[in-house]
Enzyme design. Sequence first.
Site, PDB file in Angstrom:
ATOM      1  N   TYR A  81     -10.745   1.420   2.643  1.00  0.00           N
ATOM      2  CA  TYR A  81      -9.750   1.801   1.699  1.00  0.00           C
ATOM      3  C   TYR A  81      -9.150   0.558   1.052  1.00  0.00           C
ATOM      4  O   TYR A  81      -9.208  -0.670   1.564  1.00  0.00           O
ATOM      5  CB  TYR A  81      -8.621   2.222   2.733  1.00  0.00           C
ATOM      6  CG  TYR A  81      -7.200   2.595   2.046  1.00  0.00           C
ATOM      7  CD1 TYR A  81      -7.186   3.870   1.499  1.00  0.00           C
ATOM      8  CD2 TYR A  81      -6.274   1.342   1.813  1.00  0.00           C
ATOM      9  CE1 TYR A  81      -6.011   3.977   0.819  1.00  0.00           C
ATOM     10  CE2 TYR A  81      -5.165   1.957   1.233  1.00  0.00           C
ATOM     11  CZ  TYR A  81      -4.926   3.048   0.521  1.00  0.00           C
ATOM     12  OH  TYR A  81      -3.906   3.265  -0.167  1.00  0.00           O
ATOM     13  N   TYR A 116       2.458  10.017   1.101  1.00  0.00           N
ATOM     14  CA  TYR A 116       1.655  10.287   2.286  1.00  0.00           C
ATOM     15  C   TYR A 116       2.404  11.328   2.999  1.00  0.00           C
ATOM     16  O   TYR A 116       2.465  11.231   4.421  1.00  0.00           O
ATOM     17  CB  TYR A 116       1.078   9.033   3.108  1.00  0.00           C
ATOM     18  CG  TYR A 116       0.010   8.609   2.381  1.00  0.00           C
ATOM     19  CD1 TYR A 116      -1.335   9.016   2.714  1.00  0.00           C
ATOM     20  CD2 TYR A 116       0.100   7.658   1.664  1.00  0.00           C
ATOM     21  CE1 TYR A 116      -2.409   8.551   1.858  1.00  0.00           C
ATOM     22  CE2 TYR A 116      -1.113   6.957   1.218  1.00  0.00           C
ATOM     23  CZ  TYR A 116      -2.491   7.566   1.408  1.00  0.00           C
ATOM     24  OH  TYR A 116      -3.291   6.883   0.800  1.00  0.00           O
ATOM     25  N   LYS A 143       0.144  -7.255   0.863  1.00  0.00           N
ATOM     26  CA  LYS A 143       1.083  -6.851   2.035  1.00  0.00           C
ATOM     27  C   LYS A 143       1.914  -8.115   2.653  1.00  0.00           C
ATOM     28  O   LYS A 143       3.152  -8.116   2.813  1.00  0.00           O
ATOM     29  CB  LYS A 143       0.513  -6.317   3.127  1.00  0.00           C
ATOM     30  CG  LYS A 143       0.017  -4.647   2.590  1.00  0.00           C
ATOM     31  CD  LYS A 143      -0.536  -3.778   3.805  1.00  0.00           C
ATOM     32  CE  LYS A 143      -0.518  -2.482   3.338  1.00  0.00           C
ATOM     33  NZ  LYS A 143      -2.036  -1.894   3.014  1.00  0.00           N
ATOM     34  N   ASP A 171     -11.448  -7.551   0.817  1.00  0.00           N
ATOM     35  CA  ASP A 171     -10.063  -6.892   0.487  1.00  0.00           C
ATOM     36  C   ASP A 171      -9.219  -7.328   2.050  1.00  0.00           C
ATOM     37  O   ASP A 171      -9.463  -6.658   3.007  1.00  0.00           O
ATOM     38  CB  ASP A 171     -10.193  -5.470   0.512  1.00  0.00           C
ATOM     39  CG  ASP A 171      -8.904  -4.984   0.389  1.00  0.00           C
ATOM     40  OD1 ASP A 171      -7.647  -5.351   0.748  1.00  0.00           O
ATOM     41  OD2 ASP A 171      -8.667  -3.612   0.172  1.00  0.00           O
TER      42      ASP A 171
HETATM   43  C1  LIG Z   1      -2.426  -1.214   1.882  1.00  0.00           C
HETATM   44  C2  LIG Z   1      -3.846  -1.531   1.394  1.00  0.00           C
HETATM   45  C3  LIG Z   1      -4.339  -1.667   0.075  1.00  0.00           C
HETATM   46  C4  LIG Z   1      -3.347  -1.094  -1.084  1.00  0.00           C
HETATM   47  O1  LIG Z   1      -2.225  -1.803  -1.179  1.00  0.00           O
HETATM   48  P1  LIG Z   1      -0.958  -0.993  -1.820  1.00  0.00           P
HETATM   49  O2  LIG Z   1       0.021  -2.239  -2.019  1.00  0.00           O
HETATM   50  O3  LIG Z   1      -0.566  -0.048  -1.127  1.00  0.00           O
HETATM   51  O4  LIG Z   1      -1.391  -0.691  -3.354  1.00  0.00           O
HETATM   52  C5  LIG Z   1      -5.711  -2.134  -0.352  1.00  0.00           C
HETATM   53  N1  LIG Z   1      -6.332  -2.417   0.711  1.00  0.00           N
HETATM   54  C6  LIG Z   1      -6.036  -2.614   1.787  1.00  0.00           C
HETATM   55  C7  LIG Z   1      -7.005  -2.962   3.095  1.00  0.00           C
HETATM   56  C8  LIG Z   1      -4.946  -1.919   2.371  1.00  0.00           C
HETATM   57  O5  LIG Z   1      -4.753  -1.762   3.658  1.00  0.00           O
END
Ligand SMILES: *Cc1c(COP(=O)(O)O)cnc(C)c1O
Length: 458
Positions: free
Chosen positions: A156, A26, A291, A262
Site C-alpha cells: 500500500y 474509508y 505520518k 515507503d
Molecule cells: C498511509 C500510508 C500511505 C499514504 O499516506 P497518506 O498520507 O494517507 O497519503 C502511503 N504508504 C504507506 C505505507 C502508508 O501507511
Amino acid sequence: MNPHHTSTNQILRLFELDRKHLWHPYTQMKDYEKRDPLFVKRAEGIYLYDIHGRKYFDTISSWWCILHGHNHPRIKQAICDQLNSLEQIHFAGTTHEGAIRLAGCLAEITPPELTRVFFSDDGSTACEVAIKMSLQYWKQSGAPQRELFVSLEHGYHGDTIGAMSLGGVPAFKGPFDCLTFSSPRIPAPYCYRCPASMHAGNCDFQCLEPLEHLLEKEGERIAGIILEPMMMGAGGMIMYPAGYLRRLSDICRGHHMHIIFDEVATGFGRTGKMFALEHAGVTPDFLCISKGLTAGVLPLAATLTTEQIYSAFYADYTEGRTFFHGHTFTANPLGCAAALASLRVFREEGVMEALPARVKTLQEGKDRFAELENVGDARGIGMVAAFELVKDKAGKTPFDPAERVGWKIYLKGLEQGLILRPLGDVIYLLLPLCTTKDEIELILEKTYGVLDNFFKQP
Ligand SMILES: *Cc1c(COP(=O)(O)O)cnc(C)c1O
C-alpha cells in the site's frame, strides 16, 4: 459557562449536520445511519475523549501518526512560536529556516547516502515524488526504456492514482483499475500464508524467486521497486524478516534498478528502530516518509534521495532537466516546526532509549493471543501487534467477508475504550511510542478480553 461543555442539544445538532454534509474516508456512510461516529472532543497523551466525556486509548495512534502522545507541550509550543513568525510560504525560489534545519536533521538520522530532501504534504505524494524522480532520472540518464515499477501484492502506497497503481490491495482499487498504470507485481513475504508454501523462519526466501525470474526477463525495462520495509501496513500488518530485505536488495542491485522504501508508516520508531531499514542495514535510493514526521500533528511528507539521483537533474535550465513537481503546501513552516520539535523530543526525552522495554512488553504480551480459538496468527514488530482472525485455525480459513467480523470487534472494542479499527479480519494495536509498560499491559488485557468474549458468544 464551561467552554468545554457541549449541551445535549448542540451534540444532536452537530451529529445531524455531520449526517447532512459529511462524507468520511474509508467509510460506508450507511453504517452510521443509526449509529453515531465516535465524536472526539479532545485528546491528551495516549487518550482520546469523546463528546460525552468517555475516554479511549488511542490504540492506532490516530491512523499511525501520533508518536509522543497528543497535545505534547513542546510540539504545541513550537507550532505556536512558528505561528507568530511565518505560517505558510510557497517553496519555489524561497526558503525558510524550518525547512533548512529539518532537511539537515533528516539527512543526519537517515543513511549517509540519503542527502537530498524533497518535501510534500502526505504519504501518497511522497511516493509519487519518488516514482516520478526515478522515471525522470532514467529518461535523462541513458536508459529511457526503464519505465516499469515492481510492487508487492498486499502493498500500500496511498490513494492517488499513481500510488494506487503500485498498491496490491484489490479492495481499494476495483472501480479505478482502468485508470491505473500496470506494474509487475510479486508475491508478498506473507509468512503466515507463505506464497512459496514454506515454513516461517525455515526458508531461503523462495518468495523472491518470481522477482528473480522477472528481472532475468525484463530487468532492462525496470525503473525500480517500491515496498514497505519490515511491515506492510494497510495490506494487513504483514511483518517479515530483515533477511528478505537484504536478499531483495542484492537481487535489485544486480539489475541496477532503484529501490524505493515507503516508510510512511514504519518511520520514526514504530518498528523499534528510528527507520525500519535499520533492521536490515539496507539503503534505498528513495525513502518516503510522512505520518510520524511531525509526530502526527500536522500533514507533512518528504522524499529523500541520493546525490547521484540529484545530480542527474542538476544542469543549465535549457537542458530541460528540472523536476517539474510541487505541492502548494510543500515544506509548510508549521509542519517543519512540529517535525523539528518532534526530533528534539526524540533526542531530549530519551524516546529510543525507552523503547526496547516497551517493545518487549508488547511483543511478549501479544504471544498469548495465539491461544485464542480464532486467532490464526499473532504477529508483531516494535510497537505494533496484529492478530489475524480465521474461521478455522487448522485450515487458516478466512471468515466470510459478509460476516464483518472485524467491524463487529471494532464496535465491541469501543465499549471497552479501545480503537480496534480493523484491516479486513486483522485486528491490531499500533501504539504511540510514549505508551508505558503498565498502559501496554492494560491495553493487551482489554484487547484479549474483547476477542475472547467475542468468540465465546458470537
Ligand atoms: C498511509 C500510508 C500511505 C499514504 O499516506 P497518506 O498520507 O494517507 O497519503 C502511503 N504508504 C504507506 C505505507 C502508508 O501507511
